[in-house]
Design a protein around this motif. Structure first.
Motif: not given
Length: 225
Positions: A70-71, A40-48, A85-86, A59-68
Motif C-alpha cells: 500500500v503506497k 498486507a493483503r487485507i489492507a491492499g483490498r481495503i485501499v483498492a 489512503n488518508e 507490529s513493525r513486521e505487519h507495517f513492513s508488509a503493508v507498506k510494500r
C-alpha cells in the motif's frame, strides 16, 4: 500480482466492503493473530476499494508488509496503528474529542484512541499525565474540558480519574481502563471495576486497553447528523 476482483473473498478473510455505507467507516483490521502477509493483503483490498485504512495492534513486521502493498502507508509505533489512503478522510465531527490520561504509561492506549478518532474525521486534543495523585493538574485545566464535545479518559491503577472527569465535564465521558498497575490491579480489572462503579453520571466504560473502541464510540457520538 494484481488482484482482478477486489470483492472476491480471500482464503483467510471475507472483507466487509459494505460496512462504510452501513456504519460510516470501513472495516478496521485487528492485526494480532494475523500474519504480516495476511494483514498486507487485507489492507491492499481495503485501499483498492477506495477506503481509508486503519489497522490496530500492528507490529513493525505487519507495517513492513503493508507498506510494500500500500503506497503511503503510515505507522504510529506508540499506538501500533497503521493508516493509509488518508486523503479519503471526511471531516465528520461536530466538535473536538479530548483524550485524557492518568499517567504517561497510559499513553499507548490513548494514542490508539486518538488515531482512531482522527482517521474517522474528528478534531482531537490530548491532555496527558493528569491523574489523581496530583489532582490539581486536572482541576486547573477546566478550559480544555469545557471545549470538548466528548472526553475519553484512559487510566490504570484504580481508574479514579474517570470519576473525577465525569464530575467536572458536561459532555459524555468514555472511560478506558488500562492494564497499567501492580499485582492487585489484576491486569486492569481493578480499574475496570472502579470505572464501572463510578458515581459520576454520564460515564460509560469500554474494555481493558481498548483505545480503539473508545475512539470509535466517541466518533459516533461526535458525528455530524
Amino acid at each position: 500480482m494484481t488482484e482482478k476482483r477486489i470483492d472476491h473473498p480471500l482464503p483467510f478473510a471475507t472483507i466487509d466492503h459494505q460496512r462504510e455505507s452501513r456504519q460510516g467507516f470501513p472495516e478496521v483490521i485487528y492485526c494480532e493473530g494475523k500474519t504480516p502477509a495476511q494483514v498486507a493483503r487485507i489492507a491492499g483490498r481495503i485501499v483498492a476499494h477506495g477506503s481509508v485504512l486503519l489497522a490496530t495492534r500492528g507490529s513493525r513486521e505487519h507495517f513492513s508488509a503493508v507498506k510494500r502493498a500500500v503506497k503511503g502507508a503510515r505507522y504510529n509505533p506508540v499506538s501500533r496503528t497503521i493508516t493509509a489512503n488518508e486523503k479519503k478522510i471526511i471531516p465528520a465531527g461536530r466538535g473536538t474529542i479530548l483524550v485524557v490520561t492518568a499517567g504517561t504509561s497510559d499513553i499507548p492506549v490513548a494514542e490508539e484512541a486518538l488515531e482512531t478518532a482522527r482517521v474517522m474525521g474528528n478534531r482531537t486534543e490530548q491532555l496527558f499525565d493528569v491523574g489523581v495523585a496530583g489532582i490539581h493538574r486536572i482541576l486547573g485545566r477546566s478550559e480544555i474540558l469545557d471545549r470538548a464535545s466528548v472526553i475519553i479518559v484512559v487510566a490504570g491503577m484504580e481508574g479514579a480519574l474517570a470519576s473525577v472527569v465525569g464530575g467536572l465535564a458536561r459532555v459524555p465521558v468514555i472511560a478506558v481502563p488500562t492494564s497499567v498497575g501492580y499485582g492487585a490491579s489484576f491486569g486492569g480489572i481493578a480499574a475496570l471495576l472502579g470505572m464501572l462503579n463510578s458515581c459520576a453520571a454520564g460515564v460509560t466504560v469500554v474494555n481493558i486497553d481498548n483505545g480503539f473502541g473508545a475512539g470509535y464510540a466517541a466518533s459516533v457520538i461526535n458525528r455530524k447528523r
